[in-house]
Each structure stands twice: as structure tokens, then as C-alpha cells.
Design an enzyme around this catalytic site. Structure first.
Site, short mmCIF file in Angstrom:
data_model
loop_
_atom_site.label_atom_id
_atom_site.label_comp_id
_atom_site.label_asym_id
_atom_site.label_seq_id
_atom_site.Cartn_x
_atom_site.Cartn_y
_atom_site.Cartn_z
N LYS A 51 0.87 -1.20 0.00
CA LYS A 51 0.00 0.00 0.00
C LYS A 51 0.89 1.23 0.00
O LYS A 51 2.01 1.19 0.51
CB LYS A 51 -0.86 0.02 1.27
N ASP A 101 -7.13 4.24 -4.40
CA ASP A 101 -7.77 4.07 -3.08
C ASP A 101 -8.39 5.44 -2.78
O ASP A 101 -8.65 6.22 -3.72
CB ASP A 101 -6.73 3.64 -2.02
P1 NDP Z 1 -13.11 7.64 -2.54
O1 NDP Z 1 -12.03 8.62 -2.38
O2 NDP Z 1 -13.73 7.41 -3.86
O3 NDP Z 1 -14.29 7.94 -1.51
C1 NDP Z 1 -14.04 8.00 -0.13
C2 NDP Z 1 -15.35 8.31 0.57
O4 NDP Z 1 -15.17 8.15 1.97
C3 NDP Z 1 -15.80 9.76 0.37
O5 NDP Z 1 -17.19 9.81 0.47
C4 NDP Z 1 -15.14 10.46 1.54
O6 NDP Z 1 -15.77 11.66 1.95
C5 NDP Z 1 -15.29 9.42 2.63
N1 NDP Z 1 -14.22 9.57 3.61
C6 NDP Z 1 -12.89 9.49 3.38
N2 NDP Z 1 -12.20 9.70 4.51
C7 NDP Z 1 -13.12 9.94 5.46
C8 NDP Z 1 -13.04 10.23 6.82
N3 NDP Z 1 -11.85 10.34 7.44
N4 NDP Z 1 -14.20 10.39 7.51
C9 NDP Z 1 -15.41 10.28 6.88
N5 NDP Z 1 -15.53 10.02 5.58
C10 NDP Z 1 -14.41 9.84 4.88
O7 NDP Z 1 -12.49 6.25 -1.96
P2 NDP Z 1 -13.00 4.76 -2.20
O8 NDP Z 1 -14.48 4.73 -2.34
O9 NDP Z 1 -12.15 4.16 -3.24
O10 NDP Z 1 -12.56 4.09 -0.81
C11 NDP Z 1 -13.46 3.95 0.29
C12 NDP Z 1 -12.97 2.83 1.18
O11 NDP Z 1 -12.93 1.60 0.44
C13 NDP Z 1 -11.56 2.99 1.76
O12 NDP Z 1 -11.51 2.39 3.04
C14 NDP Z 1 -10.69 2.17 0.81
O13 NDP Z 1 -9.50 1.75 1.40
C15 NDP Z 1 -11.64 1.02 0.54
N6 NDP Z 1 -11.37 0.22 -0.66
C16 NDP Z 1 -11.30 0.80 -1.89
C17 NDP Z 1 -11.09 0.03 -3.01
C18 NDP Z 1 -11.11 0.61 -4.38
O14 NDP Z 1 -11.04 -0.18 -5.34
N7 NDP Z 1 -11.25 1.89 -4.57
C19 NDP Z 1 -10.85 -1.42 -2.90
C20 NDP Z 1 -11.03 -1.95 -1.57
C21 NDP Z 1 -11.26 -1.14 -0.51
P3 NDP Z 1 -15.14 13.08 1.50
O15 NDP Z 1 -15.55 13.25 0.07
O16 NDP Z 1 -15.74 14.05 2.45
O17 NDP Z 1 -13.66 12.95 1.67
O1 2IT Z 2 -7.90 -1.70 -0.65
C1 2IT Z 2 -7.85 -2.18 -1.80
O2 2IT Z 2 -8.00 -3.39 -2.02
C2 2IT Z 2 -7.67 -1.26 -2.93
N1 2IT Z 2 -7.60 -0.05 -2.72
C3 2IT Z 2 -7.50 -1.79 -4.32
C4 2IT Z 2 -6.10 -2.26 -4.53
C5 2IT Z 2 -5.78 -2.67 -5.96
O3 2IT Z 2 -4.59 -2.96 -6.16
O4 2IT Z 2 -6.64 -2.70 -6.83
#
Ligand code: NDP
Ligand code: 2IT
Length: 453
Positions: free
Chosen positions: A130, A170
Site C-alpha cells: 500500500k 484508493d
Molecule cells: P473515494 O475517495 O472514492 O471515496 C471516499 C469516501 O469516503 C468519500 O465519500 C469520503 O468523503 C469518505 N471519507 C474518506 N475519509 C473519510 C473520513 N476520514 N471520515 C469520513 N468520511 C471519509 O475512496 P473509495 O471509495 O475508493 O474508498 C473507500 C474505502 O474503500 C476505503 O476504506 C478504501 O480503502 C476502501 N477500498 C477501496 C477500493 C477501491 O477499489 N477503490 C478497494 C477496496 C477497498 P469526503 O468526500 O468528504 O472525503
Molecule cells: O484496498 C484495496 O484493495 C484497494 N484499494 C485496491 C487495490 C488494488 O490494487 O486494486
């Protein structure tokens, strides 16, 4: 041999805390895994002799670097960047990049540790890593984000490679940022390889990568419900976040006949008793995507909905199903109790470690269906793995083929969790235990094959 290594759980965690001062998220993630692994390895001498858990909980390496960039007013700005390469026993390091002001070494170490187990669960050959920075993309112009991404990659490029370490997106890193970073990697190395995933379709990206994490989290939920003769249709669903994972989880839950009541961002949550249907989800995707707006704007557009500010979280809204899809530790023990007492029957984590340790214990004790992120949100990295395969073979698979792969991979993870998470004394599957043990076993057995390296 090596019976002295049979340290108890408390001593093990005390040691992890001591070796990682000021890193609470990392210690928390290790503790959650160790609680299950200690029991599993109690009678397995080789895992003790070769100190497997201790070694997985010590990243192979952590790179930290300075990232300088110039903002639109000509000010020189300095951020910190990291890449944590946790473990490559079963494949090249693989895991996202996060840009958010809350990013620290502890946060990235916990994410890289979790990623190691998650990637093993997918059945694909990927190790765990990461990276990220405390850079805040909010309010920055496209050019500022581009300059930052280029500067970040100018340091990162020497540590990664298509067969070495393959980053992706992420929090705060989506298609725009991946494009800027891939462009810079290509420029520096003069190589066009699958060094990043989540790329645009024009330059080696895979269909359904954008949807995969959110869809996968709902497929996992569907598998858990099916296992007890139930389904998503007709259920109310509470979701946190409004980014990539949350909006696609909402989309799939709606497609399967669920009624999504909430979404959120860091400022608060919206509650729409009429249900957040596909038209509304499309509006939110546009709002949070291209317009980079705030979720509070929803209530001006859709009458009958309400916004709850001051960072309020949606867990008090009564629901059948809950999907935390925002960030770590966004659901605590008290909130878990409220969900359970309001009749929530299943929780599927789209985010990484969104439930704190107290909350995990509440869900386990209540014996509801509870899928930890390392199992439920693995669909994203799984399709990243498929993007790597397509890049290596220089081909592009069709959407239907990829959709089927995603369904099969999520069903396979569910099966592995059932295999290791079942208990003789209970009909309820402990998905946390199942995911931890199944993920651990694959990595551990590969490490045993290598001896002490
Ligand atoms: P985005 O940046 O697209 O969206 C993040 C969302 O979470 C936004 O709505 C944001 O609000 C909110 N957020 C972020 N930080 C905080 C915080 N400290 N407190 C409250 N709300 C918060 O990210 P993703 O949707 O990609 O990621 C969301 C989660 O999913 C994370 O935990 C990530 O690690 C996990 N994840 C993502 C993957 C991927 O493929 N993208 C794969 C597997 C897991 P705001 O707009 O106000 O910042
Ligand atoms: O938390 C996760 O699994 C991700 N942000 C996606 C990682 C990836 O390599 O696609």
C-alpha cells in the site's frame, strides 16, 4: 522445537505495540488477525518454529520520501509519500495508493498488512502493499493534482514494476490520478507495462474495475444471505461514504431489489426514506466525481431527504443490511450495538477496517452475518489482478467474461471463509475468523516453502 516461541496473544500484541510506537491502526489490524491465528496455529509447530505471524506483521520494507510540488500561486509545497511493501510470498506486491491528509505510516502499514490477506483470499497471485501521501486533493486544480502526481511518481517509480509492485487507486486516487501517475512512469522509464491498475480503458485498463469493489461487497453480502436462505431483495440498506466503493455498492444493492436509505461523506450523511434509486445514484456519481461536490447538496435536489451534518454517521438509521464504505474506524462498538438492536442482520465492509475492535466483538457476539473488509471488498483488487493478466497477455477481456470472473471470485472467497470460519458449537459462520485463517494459511505455506528469507 522452539517451544519458547509459543508466546501468548497478549505478549505478542504487547511486542507489536512496542516495536511500532505511535502506530495504533497497524497494531489494531494485527491484533484483529492475531486473535484468530493464535488459536489456529496452536497445534501447528512449523508456523511457530518459522515465526510466520511475527514475520507477516513486519513489512518487508517501508519507503518514505519527500514530494515537492508547486501550487497555482507559485508556492512550493512539501508532502510526505510512502510505499509499504508488506509481503510478496505469493506474488508481486499489490495494493492501492491513498491521498488524504489523515495518511500516516501507521495507516499505510495497516492497509498493506490487510492487503496481504485479502489478496491471498482472491486466489490470484498477488502479495500485499500500500502507498500514499498526506496530500489533500480536495480544492486543488487539475494542474495542481497533475504536478503532485508527477512528483510523487518521480520518487515512487524506482520501487515499483509490473513484476515487482503494482499500485492502484484508493481514497483520493481515482482515474484522473492514475492517469497522471501512469503517464509519468511511462515518461521516466520509457516502458509501457502494467505497472498500475485502474487505468483508463484507452491505455490498458480493464472493464468493470471501477465497479468491482462496490459490486463485489454486495455479491459477498448476497452469498452470506443465500447461505442462510435469505436475499437482498426487499431489504433496507444503510451505506456510508459516497465515493467509488459506496456509489457502486448502492448501485448493485438497488439492482438486486434493496432499498438504499443513506450515503455520507466526511461532513455528514443524507437520509432518503424514499430510497436512493439509480437516477439519484447517477446524480451523486456526477456530484462526487466530475463536480467534486459535497453530499449535503443532495437534499436541495431530492425533496423528502435530510442531511445530518457535523460529521454525523448513518448507523442510527434502522436497516436490515449495512455497508460501511468510507474509511477506517468509522463504526464503533456503541454504533454496532445500535445497528444490532435496530434489527440489522448483515454487515459487509466495503471499506478497509471500518469497524473498530469493539464493534467487531459486538457483531461477533450478536452472531449476525459480518464480513470483514479483507473478504468483502476484495473484488476491486481481484479485478486489478485480472487487469494485470490482460496487460501481460496484451489482450482485453469482454465485460460479460469479467463480470462472471468477479462473481466466481467473490463466491470462492465466501467458500473459503465458510471452510475456515465454521464452528462445531454454532451454526453461524465467523467470517472474520474464516477470512483471517484462509488468507494466512496460503501466505504462511508459501513462506514455509522458502525457509528463512
Ligand atoms: P473515494 O475517495 O472514492 O471515496 C471516499 C469516501 O469516503 C468519500 O465519500 C469520503 O468523503 C469518505 N471519507 C474518506 N475519509 C473519510 C473520513 N476520514 N471520515 C469520513 N468520511 C471519509 O475512496 P473509495 O471509495 O475508493 O474508498 C473507500 C474505502 O474503500 C476505503 O476504506 C478504501 O480503502 C476502501 N477500498 C477501496 C477500493 C477501491 O477499489 N477503490 C478497494 C477496496 C477497498 P469526503 O468526500 O468528504 O472525503
Ligand atoms: O484496498 C484495496 O484493495 C484497494 N484499494 C485496491 C487495490 C488494488 O490494487 O486494486
Amino acid at each position: 522445537m522452539a517451544t519458547a516461541d509459543h508466546v501468548d496473544l497478549e505478549r505478542f500484541i504487547a511486542g507489536v505495540s512496542k516495536r511500532n510506537p505511535g502506530q495504533p491502526e497497524f497494531v489494531q489490524a494485527v491484533q484483529e488477525v492475531a486473535e484468530d491465528i493464535f488459536e489456529f496455529i496452536a497445534d501447528k509447530e512449523a508456523y511457530h518454529e518459522y515465526q510466520i505471524l511475527r514475520r507477516i506483521a513486519e513489512p518487508d520494507r517501508v519507503m518514505s520520501f519527500r514530494v515537492c510540488w508547486e501550487d497555482d500561486r507559485g508556492n512550493i509545497r512539501v508532502q510526505r509519500g510512502w510505499r509499504v511493501q508488506n509481503n510478496n510470498a505469493i506474488g508481486p506486491y499489490k495494493g492501492g495508493i491513498r491521498f488524504h491528509p489523515s495518511v500516516t505510516e501507521s495507516v499505510l502499514k495497516f492497509l498493506a498488512f490487510e492487503q496481504t490477506f485479502k489478496n491471498a483470499l482472491t486466489g490470484l497471485p498477488m502479495g500485499g502493499g500500500k502507498g500514499g501521501s498526506n496530500f489533500n486533493p480536495k480544492g486543488k486544480s487539475d494542474h495542481e493534482v497533475m504536478r503532485f502526481c508527477q512528483s510523487f511518481m518521480t520518487e515512487l517509480y524506482r520501487h515499483i514494476g509490473a513484476d515487482v509492485d503494482v499500485p492502484a487507486g484508493d481514497i483520493g486516487v481515482g482515474g484522473r490520478e492514475i492517469g497522471y501517475m501512469f503517464g509519468q512512469y511511462k515518461r521516466i522509464t520509457n516502458e509501457f507495462t502494467g505497472v498500475l491498475t485502474g487505468k483508463g480503458l484507452e491505455y490498458g485498463g480493464s472493464l468493470i474495475r471501477t465497479e468491482a469493489t462496490g459490486y463485489g461487497a454486495v455479491y459477498f453480502l448476497q452469498n452470506m444471505l443465500k447461505n442462510v436462505g435469505d436475499e437482498v431483495a426487499g431489504k433496507t440498506v444503510v451505506i456510508s461514504g459516497s465515493g467509488n466503493v459506496a456509489t457502486h455498492a448502492a448501485e448493485k444493492a438497488t439492482q438486486l431489489g434493496g432499498k438504499v436509505l443513506t450515503l455520507s461523506d466526511s461532513e455528514g450523511f443524507i437520509h432518503d426514506p424514499a430510497g436512493i434509486d439509480q437516477t439519484k445514484i447517477d446524480w451523486i456519481k456526477e456530484l462526487k466525481g466530475r463536480r467534486r461536490g459535497r453530499i449535503s447538496e443532495y437534499v436541495k435536489e431530492f425533496k423528502g431527504s435530510s442531511f445530518h451534518g457535523d460529521g454525523a454517521r448513518p448507523w442510527g438509521v434502522a436497516c436490515d443490511l449495512a455497508l460501511p464504505c468510507a474509511t477506517q474506524n468509522e463504526l464503533n462498538g456503541a454504533e454496532a450495538k445500535i445497528l444490532v438492536s435496530n434489527g440489522c442482520i448483515a454487515v459487509s465492509e466495503g471499506a478497509n477496517m471500518p469497524t473498530d475492535l469493539d464493534g467487531v466483538h459486538v457483531f461477533k457476539q450478536a452472531q449476525i452475518l459480518y464480513a470483514p473488509g479483507k473478504a468483502a471488498n476484495a473484488g476491486g483488487v481481484a479485478v486489478s489482478g485480472l487487469e494485470m493478466s490482460q496487460n501481460s497477455a496484451r489482450i482485453s477481456w469482454k465485460e460479460a467474461e469479467l463480470q462472471q470472473h468477479l462473481l466466481d471470485i467473490m463466491a470462492g472467497i465466501h467458500e473459503r471463509c465458510v471452510e475456515y470460519g465454521g464452528r462445531k458449537d454454532s451454526k453461524v459462520i465467523d467470517y472474520v475468523r474464516g477470512a483471517n485463517i484462509a488468507g494466512f494459511k496460503k501466505v504462511a505455506d508459501a513462506m514455509l516453502a522458502y525457509g528463512v528469507v
